[in-house]
Design a protein around this motif. Structure first.
Motif, PDB file in Angstrom:
ATOM      1  N   VAL A  99      38.662  13.531   3.522  1.00 10.66           N
ATOM      2  CA  VAL A  99      37.734  13.628   4.408  1.00 10.66           C
ATOM      3  C   VAL A  99      38.375  13.297   5.453  1.00 10.66           C
ATOM      4  CG1 VAL A  99      36.056  11.849   4.731  1.00 10.66           C
ATOM      5  CG2 VAL A  99      36.096  13.023   2.223  1.00 10.66           C
ATOM      6  N   PHE A 100      38.484  13.918   7.147  1.00 14.30           N
ATOM      7  CA  PHE A 100      38.599  13.467   8.781  1.00 14.30           C
ATOM      8  C   PHE A 100      37.558  11.929   8.647  1.00 14.30           C
ATOM      9  CE2 PHE A 100      39.789  17.711   7.892  1.00 14.30           C
ATOM     10  CZ  PHE A 100      41.587  17.452   8.630  1.00 14.30           C
ATOM     11  N   SER A 101      38.297  10.723   8.780  1.00 12.20           N
ATOM     12  CA  SER A 101      37.516   9.937   9.538  1.00 12.20           C
ATOM     13  C   SER A 101      38.121  10.246  10.968  1.00 12.20           C
ATOM     14  CB  SER A 101      37.746   8.842   9.666  1.00 12.20           C
ATOM     15  OG  SER A 101      37.004   8.407   7.475  1.00 12.20           O
ATOM     16  N   ILE A 102      36.736   9.345  11.685  1.00 12.83           N
ATOM     17  CA  ILE A 102      36.992   9.575  13.249  1.00 12.83           C
ATOM     18  C   ILE A 102      35.485   8.542  13.931  1.00 12.83           C
ATOM     19  CG2 ILE A 102      36.697  10.833  15.216  1.00 12.83           C
ATOM     20  CD1 ILE A 102      36.778  13.384  13.675  1.00 12.83           C
ATOM     21  N   PRO A 103      36.612   8.041  14.306  1.00 11.65           N
ATOM     22  CA  PRO A 103      36.025   6.015  15.152  1.00 11.65           C
ATOM     23  C   PRO A 103      35.563   6.533  16.482  1.00 11.65           C
ATOM     24  CG  PRO A 103      38.229   5.997  15.594  1.00 11.65           C
ATOM     25  CD  PRO A 103      38.121   6.977  14.498  1.00 11.65           C
ATOM     26  N   VAL A 104      34.755   6.789  16.857  1.00  9.08           N
ATOM     27  CA  VAL A 104      33.560   7.722  18.256  1.00  9.08           C
ATOM     28  C   VAL A 104      33.453   6.356  19.340  1.00  9.08           C
ATOM     29  CG1 VAL A 104      32.348   8.874  19.693  1.00  9.08           C
ATOM     30  CG2 VAL A 104      33.052   9.445  17.353  1.00  9.08           C
ATOM     31  N   THR A 105      33.652   6.243  20.001  1.00  5.87           N
ATOM     32  CA  THR A 105      32.956   5.177  21.061  1.00  5.87           C
ATOM     33  C   THR A 105      32.139   5.850  22.253  1.00  5.87           C
ATOM     34  OG1 THR A 105      34.911   3.166  20.925  1.00  5.87           O
ATOM     35  CG2 THR A 105      32.766   3.432  22.544  1.00  5.87           C
ATOM     36  N   ILE A 106      30.781   5.590  22.512  1.00  6.98           N
ATOM     37  CA  ILE A 106      30.150   6.064  23.027  1.00  6.98           C
ATOM     38  C   ILE A 106      29.737   5.115  24.118  1.00  6.98           C
ATOM     39  CG2 ILE A 106      27.630   7.190  23.553  1.00  6.98           C
ATOM     40  CD1 ILE A 106      27.903   8.286  20.698  1.00  6.98           C
ATOM     41  N   PRO A 107      30.123   5.244  25.347  1.00 11.11           N
ATOM     42  CA  PRO A 107      29.385   4.159  26.802  1.00 11.11           C
ATOM     43  C   PRO A 107      28.022   4.478  26.917  1.00 11.11           C
ATOM     44  CG  PRO A 107      30.655   6.724  27.555  1.00 11.11           C
ATOM     45  CD  PRO A 107      30.857   6.730  26.381  1.00 11.11           C
ATOM     46  N   THR A 108      27.495   3.146  27.548  1.00  6.84           N
ATOM     47  CA  THR A 108      26.494   3.180  27.671  1.00  6.84           C
ATOM     48  C   THR A 108      25.502   4.334  26.868  1.00  6.84           C
ATOM     49  OG1 THR A 108      27.308   3.278  30.067  1.00  6.84           O
ATOM     50  CG2 THR A 108      24.295   2.953  30.217  1.00  6.84           C
ATOM     51  N   PRO A 109      24.824   3.517  25.729  1.00  2.00           N
ATOM     52  CA  PRO A 109      23.995   4.804  25.092  1.00  2.00           C
ATOM     53  C   PRO A 109      22.927   4.551  25.101  1.00  2.00           C
ATOM     54  CG  PRO A 109      25.529   2.620  23.529  1.00  2.00           C
ATOM     55  CD  PRO A 109      25.669   2.292  24.766  1.00  2.00           C
ATOM     56  N   ARG A 110      22.150   5.491  24.370  1.00  2.00           N
ATOM     57  CA  ARG A 110      20.684   5.371  24.576  1.00  2.00           C
ATOM     58  C   ARG A 110      20.369   5.744  23.082  1.00  2.00           C
ATOM     59  NH1 ARG A 110      22.926   9.132  28.387  1.00  2.00           N
ATOM     60  NH2 ARG A 110      21.920   9.399  30.399  1.00  2.00           N
ATOM     61  N   LEU A 111      19.739   4.877  22.642  1.00  2.39           N
ATOM     62  CA  LEU A 111      19.646   3.959  21.039  1.00  2.39           C
ATOM     63  C   LEU A 111      18.138   4.169  21.197  1.00  2.39           C
ATOM     64  CD1 LEU A 111      20.230   0.133  21.838  1.00  2.39           C
ATOM     65  CD2 LEU A 111      22.162   2.133  20.919  1.00  2.39           C
ATOM     66  N   TRP A 112      18.276   4.854  19.376  1.00  2.00           N
ATOM     67  CA  TRP A 112      16.702   5.536  19.104  1.00  2.00           C
ATOM     68  C   TRP A 112      16.335   4.687  17.988  1.00  2.00           C
ATOM     69  CZ3 TRP A 112      14.061   5.576  14.708  1.00  2.00           C
ATOM     70  CH2 TRP A 112      12.928   6.499  14.555  1.00  2.00           C
ATOM     71  N   SER A 113      14.763   4.435  18.925  1.00  2.00           N
ATOM     72  CA  SER A 113      13.933   3.840  18.395  1.00  2.00           C
ATOM     73  C   SER A 113      12.698   4.199  18.355  1.00  2.00           C
ATOM     74  CB  SER A 113      13.200   2.340  18.575  1.00  2.00           C
ATOM     75  OG  SER A 113      13.270   2.320  20.258  1.00  2.00           O
TER      76      SER A 113
END
Length: 812
Positions: A207-221
């Motif tokens: 299993v590969f684990s990859i932390p990702v930072t997403i700038p100015t995220p567009r959130l789902w709702s």
């Protein structure tokens, strides 16, 4: 690279007792083809369809690389005990009708043509409390992979934080032995443009684990369903080995007793619809086009949440919920340890639930729409220690394998109360077909409760208020994160005081109770919403929500030829009724008053009502062949409403919460124009209009002008309407439909509660002036000509274009 392609064409189908095969393209429902009879063993549960045993067959030629790559079939759903054979050798079996499973295509040499047989046995019926369908009713995929691959559904995306930039964990599970130099990457794109790409150089346990930072995220709702495209890849020494693509949304879900349900930190109240899995006149066959249509219609009507009842939703429905913004409570099963129908899965529950739960989690965990897991529906044995122990075990499994979503359990407190006392108001043989000695204890079932409710009205809701009902349910509620109350809204306020840490959801409710329920949802802390039974009508459980009249049978278990259940805010074809208008008024999502009229053909007859439908009214003022007193219902959140008939006022009356959001008027029917006007603080807020039809003729009204290939559907309304498109509800006829060109007729029918006609024929009677034809595309590119001919109202023709010529128009 791994590959997945549809494997739905080229199949043949036959009944086991018949040597004659027919060509079919999957998905396919075998049960809808069967002849309904009054003595069919599914009875009222399955809409009087018989069970059956079937063989699906297809040849497959192994590619030249079959020794270096693995090939398999991925089944999204087969209803019936299933065995998959390759050249007569069994390679897979599945005994759970809603579980996804894989069948390996092993032992076939490159270039060799193998025969694939899928044997489906659904003869032991009833095994469900509703219409189940039979056969390969969901899509099948051909999968191929190399020796090192990303596992199927092996990419998992979890939003950890949305404060400022979003922090996301991506895990990639790999099958096969990873060589040295293997790396993985995760790339996020939005609207086709890359946002970020991150890498991982080492794997732990594959299993590969990859932390990702997403700038100015567009959130789902549900209000803003933003979706990101994610591409997960593995490479060796920089050379690509495999990749998987998916869409997901960035969002967080939390629940607590003080702030309720929060999506991305904002409080949400669930305006929910329960839905079954069938596709109406298509039977159980699952098409993306029909699932998307149903989701879009419910969303447009003001619903923001779906409860799958009582089994996991299809991938196509979840795709639609992700896309348009609908929250989902996905439900595992209707049956645990005790039987509800004679041949259901209770005897094998302990063996099948872990596999069912694993498949459901694997399917759901990247879905932003899925915000909650329901581990069961109306499991009366949760009043006992065995049931509580099972609830603990199932909850723990979900919490360990997907801790990002809360669990709930839909509890009918009356059933639990009866179960705790080891009794039932009905003999077992009435619903299980078994004979038991009188000294045997009788088990509580949902069917028994339905029968009792039909006779005693509010018995479930009133019985749920008893202290003994609390005692019989608190153990079950203590096992899950959210307590699901079926038909027990009267307990909300008291139970929140008694159990201050309890979060409550109305997992199932009578549509007519919504005004009282929503008042509690909006005022009692920790109550997060309500799910109406049902948002969409369904096949089977025939008559539970259908009104009858005069001397017609009044039981909720209607006799043959009853077919549909009847409680839907929308019928099986997608037409709204009074419950849809009531919900919009209660939720405040309607901008104008909703008008509905009780059918004039039943005027003067005693109505045999059912608690699952508080009104039989429909939104029409077109009853040209009928006369008598009209009963008008206006649904509104305004202070007052006024009704005008042909510019003559029928009065101005109280509306809104003071009258349960429905105001009633009576008048002698006359053709013309009916207008409802809403007033708030004395000022007009909006108005709605219904009109009578002039002379009706047969007309075709397609919901789409194009077909996008063999798996797309066009829903085409056949209407007896005037030149303005107004349908006359009192005019009916027999219509015959032909389809020429690049399409076929997939189904023809109506939302009539009872019928002896089949949805698979090319001829059908209209119901209240309408029928619905569903046309399926084909492999051939070209135009589709649809012609409907009636016995008395003429004929009509329309032409659908290929998808890529939609904007070019169609030939005259």
């Amino acid at each position: 690279m791994s590959a997945r392609t549809l494997f739905t064409d080229g199949w043949t189908f036959r009944r086991t007792d018949n040597d004659t095969s027919a060509s079919v393209r999957l998905p396919h429902d075998a049960m809808i083809l069967e002849t309904r009879t009054a003595d069919a063993e599914t009875g009222n549960h399955g809409g009087y369809f018989p069970g059956g045993s079937y063989v699906y067959a297809r040849s497959w030629t192994a590619p030249a690389d079959a020794t270096q790559r693995t090939y398999s079939l991925f089944f999204e759903g087969v209803y019936g005990d299933t065995r998959v054979l390759v050249n007569g050798r069994e390679v897979a079996r599945c005994n759970s009708g809603y579980r996804e499973f894989t069948a390996p295509l092993t032992g076939v040499a490159p270039g060799e043509t193998a025969l694939i047989d899928v044997l489906v046995d659904n003869t032991r019926v009833p095994n469900s409390r509703w219409y189940s369908g039979s056969g390969i009713y969901r899509p099948v995929w051909l999968e191929s992979a190399g020796p090192v691959r990303i596992a199927p559904d092996g990419v998992h995306v979890v939003t950890r934080s949305i404060s400022g930039d979003a922090t996301v964990d991506v895990t990639i599970r790999v099958e096969g032995e990873l060589p040295s130099g293997a790396t993985a990457s995760a790339e996020f794109s939005y609207d086709g443009e890359r946002v970020v790409r991150e890498h991982a150089a080492t794997a732990t346990g594959g299993v590969f684990s990859i932390p990702v930072t997403i700038p100015t995220p567009r959130l789902w709702s549900a209000d803003s369903p933003h979706l990101y495209e994610v591409r997960a890849s593995i490479a060796v020494d920089g050379d690509p080995v495999d990749q998987e693509q998916l869409r997901t949304g960035l969002r967080t879900v939390t629940v607590d007793a003080r702030r309720g349900l929060r999506i991305n930190g904002a409080t949400e109240l669930l305006r929910g619809a329960c839905v079954h899995h069938d596709s109406g006149i298509l039977g159980a066959a699952t098409f993306a086009a029909s699932e998307s249509r149903r989701a879009r219609i419910l969303k447009a009507a003001g619903y923001n949440a779906i409860r799958s009842s009582h089994n996991p939703l299809s991938r196509a429905f979840l795709d639609a919920c992700d896309e348009i913004g609908l929250y989902v409570m996905d439900e595992l099963t209707d049956v645990w340890l005790k039987h509800k129908t004679h041949h259901d899965t209770a005897d094998q529950f302990a063996d099948v639930w872990p596999a069912d739960a694993a498949a459901m989690i694997q399917k759901d965990r990247n879905r932003p729409s899925v915000i909650m897991y329901s581990i069961g529906n109306e499991i009366a044995e949760t009043a006992t220690q065995d049931g509580i122990d099972a609830a603990h075990a199932i909850h723990r499994y979900f919490a360990q394998n997907d801790p990002t979503r809360p669990t709930t359990l839909a509890v009918n407190l009356l059933l639990n109360l009866m179960s705790s006392r080891g009794s039932s108001p009905f003999e077992r043989e009435q619903y299980l077909g078994e004979k038991k000695e009188a000294k045997d204890k009788k088990e509580a079932t949902s069917t028994a409760a339905n029968m009792l409710t039909a006779k005693l009205g509010r018995v479930m809701e009133l019985a749920a208020r008893l202290p003994a009902a609390d005692k019989a349910s608190r153990g079950a509620f203590g096992t899950v994160d959210v307590a699901g109350y079926n038909y027990a809204y009267g307990r909300y306020a008291a139970d929140r005081k008694r159990y201050p840490n309890r979060v409550i959801v109305g997992s199932e409710s009578m549509p007519g109770d919504l005004p009282a329920i929503w008042k509690r949802v909006t005022t009692v802390p920790g109550v997060i919403g309500d799910f109406m039974w049902t948002g969409w009508d369904y096949l089977g459980e025939s008559g539970i929500g259908t009104w009858s009249y005069g001397s017609e049978p009044g039981s909720i278990n209607k006799p043959y030829p009853a077919l549909t259940a009847g409680p839907g805010a929308f019928d099986i074809t997608g037409l709204p009724g009074a419950p849809a208008l009531l919900a919009q008024a209660v939720w405040g999502t309607a901008t104008t008053p909703g008008i509905a009229v009780r059918p004039l053909g039943t005027s003067g007859q005693r109505a045999n009502r059912t608690p699952w439908r508080t009104s039989d009214a429909v939104p029409s003022w077109s009853w040209r062949a009928l006369a008598g007193q009209a009963q008008i219902e206006v649904y509104s959140a305004d202070d007052e409403v006024e009704v005008l008939l042909n510019d003559r006022s029928l009065g101005r009356k109280k509306a809104g919460e003071r009258v349960g959001f429905v105001t009633r008027f009576r008048t002698q029917y006359e053709p013309g124009e009916l207008v409802a006007i809403g007033y708030r603080d004395g000022a007009e807020t909006g108005r709605s209009t219904l009109r009578s039809a002039g002379t009706p003729t047969l007309r075709l009204r397609p919901e789409t002008t194009a077909l996008q290939g063999p798996d797309d559907l066009a829903h085409v309304w056949i209407e007896l309407a005037d030149e303005n498109g107004t349908v006359d509800m009192s005019t009916n006829d027999t219509v015959t439909v032909t389809v020429d060109g690049a399409g076929t007729l997939a189904a023809l029918g109506t939302g009539a509660a009872a019928t002896t006609e089949s949805f698979t024929d090319d001829q059908h009677s209209t119901h209240r002036g309408r029928a619905l034809a569903i046309v399926r595309g084909s492999d051939q590119r070209g135009f589709v000509t649809i012609t409907a001919t009636s016995a008395r109202h003429g004929s009509a023709t329309i032409i659908l274009s290929p998808a890529d010529t939609e904007h070019e128009g169609v030939p005259a």
